[in-house]
Scaffold this motif. Structure first.
Motif, PDB file in Angstrom:
ATOM      1  N   GLY A  33      22.966   5.888  65.185  1.00 55.52           N
ATOM      2  CA  GLY A  33      24.056   4.926  65.118  1.00 55.52           C
ATOM      3  C   GLY A  33      23.928   3.996  63.923  1.00 55.52           C
ATOM      4  O   GLY A  33      24.925   3.595  63.324  1.00 55.52           O
ATOM      5  N   SER A  34      22.703   3.660  63.558  1.00 49.54           N
ATOM      6  CA  SER A  34      22.473   2.805  62.397  1.00 49.54           C
ATOM      7  C   SER A  34      22.573   3.598  61.100  1.00 49.54           C
ATOM      8  O   SER A  34      23.174   3.145  60.127  1.00 49.54           O
ATOM      9  CB  SER A  34      21.095   2.132  62.494  1.00 49.54           C
ATOM     10  OG  SER A  34      20.841   1.358  61.341  1.00 49.54           O
ATOM     11  N   VAL A  35      21.984   4.784  61.097  1.00 52.18           N
ATOM     12  CA  VAL A  35      21.948   5.600  59.874  1.00 52.18           C
ATOM     13  C   VAL A  35      23.318   6.210  59.572  1.00 52.18           C
ATOM     14  O   VAL A  35      23.676   6.393  58.407  1.00 52.18           O
ATOM     15  CB  VAL A  35      20.861   6.704  59.986  1.00 52.18           C
ATOM     16  CG1 VAL A  35      20.843   7.578  58.746  1.00 52.18           C
ATOM     17  CG2 VAL A  35      19.479   6.090  60.225  1.00 52.18           C
ATOM     18  N   GLY A  36      24.075   6.520  60.625  1.00 52.21           N
ATOM     19  CA  GLY A  36      25.380   7.135  60.417  1.00 52.21           C
ATOM     20  C   GLY A  36      25.312   8.638  60.247  1.00 52.21           C
ATOM     21  O   GLY A  36      26.087   9.216  59.481  1.00 52.21           O
ATOM     22  N   VAL A  37      24.347   9.261  60.945  1.00 57.16           N
ATOM     23  CA  VAL A  37      24.205  10.717  60.905  1.00 57.16           C
ATOM     24  C   VAL A  37      24.099  11.243  62.330  1.00 57.16           C
ATOM     25  O   VAL A  37      23.943  10.485  63.284  1.00 57.16           O
ATOM     26  CB  VAL A  37      22.960  11.162  60.084  1.00 57.16           C
ATOM     27  CG1 VAL A  37      23.070  10.742  58.633  1.00 57.16           C
ATOM     28  CG2 VAL A  37      21.676  10.656  60.707  1.00 57.16           C
ATOM     29  N   ASN A  38      24.138  12.541  62.460  1.00 60.51           N
ATOM     30  CA  ASN A  38      23.986  13.188  63.752  1.00 60.51           C
ATOM     31  C   ASN A  38      22.573  12.946  64.291  1.00 60.51           C
ATOM     32  O   ASN A  38      21.606  13.034  63.532  1.00 60.51           O
ATOM     33  CB  ASN A  38      24.253  14.693  63.580  1.00 60.51           C
ATOM     34  CG  ASN A  38      24.328  15.421  64.891  1.00 60.51           C
ATOM     35  OD1 ASN A  38      23.365  15.468  65.653  1.00 60.51           O
ATOM     36  ND2 ASN A  38      25.479  16.019  65.148  1.00 60.51           N
ATOM     37  N   PRO A  39      22.415  12.677  65.587  1.00 56.52           N
ATOM     38  CA  PRO A  39      21.079  12.465  66.164  1.00 56.52           C
ATOM     39  C   PRO A  39      20.112  13.628  65.949  1.00 56.52           C
ATOM     40  O   PRO A  39      18.903  13.428  65.908  1.00 56.52           O
ATOM     41  CB  PRO A  39      21.358  12.258  67.659  1.00 56.52           C
ATOM     42  CG  PRO A  39      22.764  11.770  67.716  1.00 56.52           C
ATOM     43  CD  PRO A  39      23.475  12.441  66.568  1.00 56.52           C
ATOM     44  N   VAL A  40      20.635  14.831  65.788  1.00 58.84           N
ATOM     45  CA  VAL A  40      19.766  15.992  65.531  1.00 58.84           C
ATOM     46  C   VAL A  40      19.005  15.799  64.218  1.00 58.84           C
ATOM     47  O   VAL A  40      17.815  16.137  64.121  1.00 58.84           O
ATOM     48  CB  VAL A  40      20.587  17.306  65.516  1.00 58.84           C
ATOM     49  CG1 VAL A  40      19.736  18.479  65.058  1.00 58.84           C
ATOM     50  CG2 VAL A  40      21.176  17.572  66.886  1.00 58.84           C
ATOM     51  N   ILE A  41      19.666  15.248  63.221  1.00 60.94           N
ATOM     52  CA  ILE A  41      19.003  14.981  61.938  1.00 60.94           C
ATOM     53  C   ILE A  41      17.866  13.979  62.148  1.00 60.94           C
ATOM     54  O   ILE A  41      16.765  14.160  61.628  1.00 60.94           O
ATOM     55  CB  ILE A  41      20.015  14.475  60.893  1.00 60.94           C
ATOM     56  CG1 ILE A  41      20.993  15.604  60.544  1.00 60.94           C
ATOM     57  CG2 ILE A  41      19.316  13.933  59.652  1.00 60.94           C
ATOM     58  CD1 ILE A  41      22.181  15.173  59.709  1.00 60.94           C
ATOM     59  N   ILE A  42      18.121  12.954  62.939  1.00 61.30           N
ATOM     60  CA  ILE A  42      17.091  11.955  63.225  1.00 61.30           C
ATOM     61  C   ILE A  42      15.937  12.584  63.991  1.00 61.30           C
ATOM     62  O   ILE A  42      14.766  12.325  63.688  1.00 61.30           O
ATOM     63  CB  ILE A  42      17.678  10.753  64.001  1.00 61.30           C
ATOM     64  CG1 ILE A  42      18.782  10.071  63.183  1.00 61.30           C
ATOM     65  CG2 ILE A  42      16.577   9.777  64.403  1.00 61.30           C
ATOM     66  CD1 ILE A  42      18.342   9.534  61.831  1.00 61.30           C
ATOM     67  N   ARG A  43      16.231  13.429  64.956  1.00 66.51           N
ATOM     68  CA  ARG A  43      15.149  14.088  65.714  1.00 66.51           C
ATOM     69  C   ARG A  43      14.266  14.923  64.785  1.00 66.51           C
ATOM     70  O   ARG A  43      13.049  14.919  64.908  1.00 66.51           O
ATOM     71  CB  ARG A  43      15.733  14.942  66.844  1.00 66.51           C
ATOM     72  CG  ARG A  43      16.199  14.097  68.020  1.00 66.51           C
ATOM     73  CD  ARG A  43      16.506  14.922  69.256  1.00 66.51           C
ATOM     74  NE  ARG A  43      17.805  15.558  69.235  1.00 66.51           N
ATOM     75  CZ  ARG A  43      18.953  14.962  69.529  1.00 66.51           C
ATOM     76  NH1 ARG A  43      18.976  13.685  69.853  1.00 66.51           N
ATOM     77  NH2 ARG A  43      20.086  15.635  69.505  1.00 66.51           N
ATOM     78  N   ASN A  44      14.901  15.621  63.842  1.00 63.36           N
ATOM     79  CA  ASN A  44      14.116  16.418  62.887  1.00 63.36           C
ATOM     80  C   ASN A  44      13.249  15.529  62.000  1.00 63.36           C
ATOM     81  O   ASN A  44      12.087  15.848  61.730  1.00 63.36           O
ATOM     82  CB  ASN A  44      15.036  17.300  62.044  1.00 63.36           C
ATOM     83  CG  ASN A  44      15.635  18.432  62.852  1.00 63.36           C
ATOM     84  OD1 ASN A  44      15.067  18.888  63.832  1.00 63.36           O
ATOM     85  ND2 ASN A  44      16.815  18.872  62.461  1.00 63.36           N
ATOM     86  N   ILE A  45      13.798  14.417  61.554  1.00 58.36           N
ATOM     87  CA  ILE A  45      13.027  13.468  60.742  1.00 58.36           C
ATOM     88  C   ILE A  45      11.877  12.895  61.569  1.00 58.36           C
ATOM     89  O   ILE A  45      10.744  12.779  61.094  1.00 58.36           O
ATOM     90  CB  ILE A  45      13.938  12.332  60.209  1.00 58.36           C
ATOM     91  CG1 ILE A  45      14.948  12.860  59.195  1.00 58.36           C
ATOM     92  CG2 ILE A  45      13.121  11.168  59.653  1.00 58.36           C
ATOM     93  CD1 ILE A  45      14.427  13.185  57.824  1.00 58.36           C
ATOM     94  N   LEU A  46      12.148  12.544  62.832  1.00 52.06           N
ATOM     95  CA  LEU A  46      11.098  11.995  63.697  1.00 52.06           C
ATOM     96  C   LEU A  46       9.964  12.993  63.906  1.00 52.06           C
ATOM     97  O   LEU A  46       8.789  12.604  63.936  1.00 52.06           O
ATOM     98  CB  LEU A  46      11.681  11.551  65.040  1.00 52.06           C
ATOM     99  CG  LEU A  46      12.484  10.261  65.021  1.00 52.06           C
ATOM    100  CD1 LEU A  46      13.216  10.054  66.347  1.00 52.06           C
ATOM    101  CD2 LEU A  46      11.587   9.068  64.701  1.00 52.06           C
TER     102      LEU A  46
END
Length: 137
Positions: A33-46
């Motif tokens: 929500g902060s980054v403005g991308v799909n949560p899947v992208i965040i999960r991969n980064i995490l």
């Protein structure tokens, strides 16, 4: 010149984790929500940040936290965590070996690109997550 967006997304992710710790459950949806991308992208980064021992992610219940203090994490650490191909420049792979320029171009450019990469790495290593947090706040 265009670089990957993985480093800025990873930095943004780590800043969100630190800024909002204790106030919110820091999930991939929250970060996205902060980054403005799909949560899947965040999960991969995490996953990449976890592999690099920079974050801890509570499976099932959700929530991410830093494993190191912000003073200990540099942009170079984050870069190494998320960039699988750490070269800054890509040189074409099949120049014509029968051409004077073609047979020499890669060795000429690699020498200069290596110096540039070392300079960039030194700069990335001089910037901590803490210094970025101070700029955010």
């Amino acid at each position: 010149m265009k670089f990957s967006s993985r480093l800025p997304i990873a930095v943004h992710t780590l800043l969100v984790i630190e800024v909002f710790k204790g106030q919110y459950k820091i999930t991939s949806d929250f970060i996205a929500g902060s980054v403005g991308v799909n949560p899947v992208i965040i999960r991969n980064i995490l996953i990449q940040l976890k592999t690099a021992n920079l974050v801890e992610v509570a499976a099932g219940i959700g929530g991410a936290t830093l494993k190191k203090s912000p003073q200990e994490i540099t942009l170079l650490d984050i870069f190494h965590a998320v960039e699988a191909d750490e070269s800054l420049f890509h040189i074409h792979e099949h120049p014509n070996p029968d051409c004077l320029v073609g047979r020499n171009i890669n060795s000429i450019l690699y020498t200069h690109f290596d110096k540039i990469k070392k300079t960039v790495e030194q700069e990335l290593n001089s910037i901590t997550l803490q210094s970025l947090l101070e700029q955010v706040k």
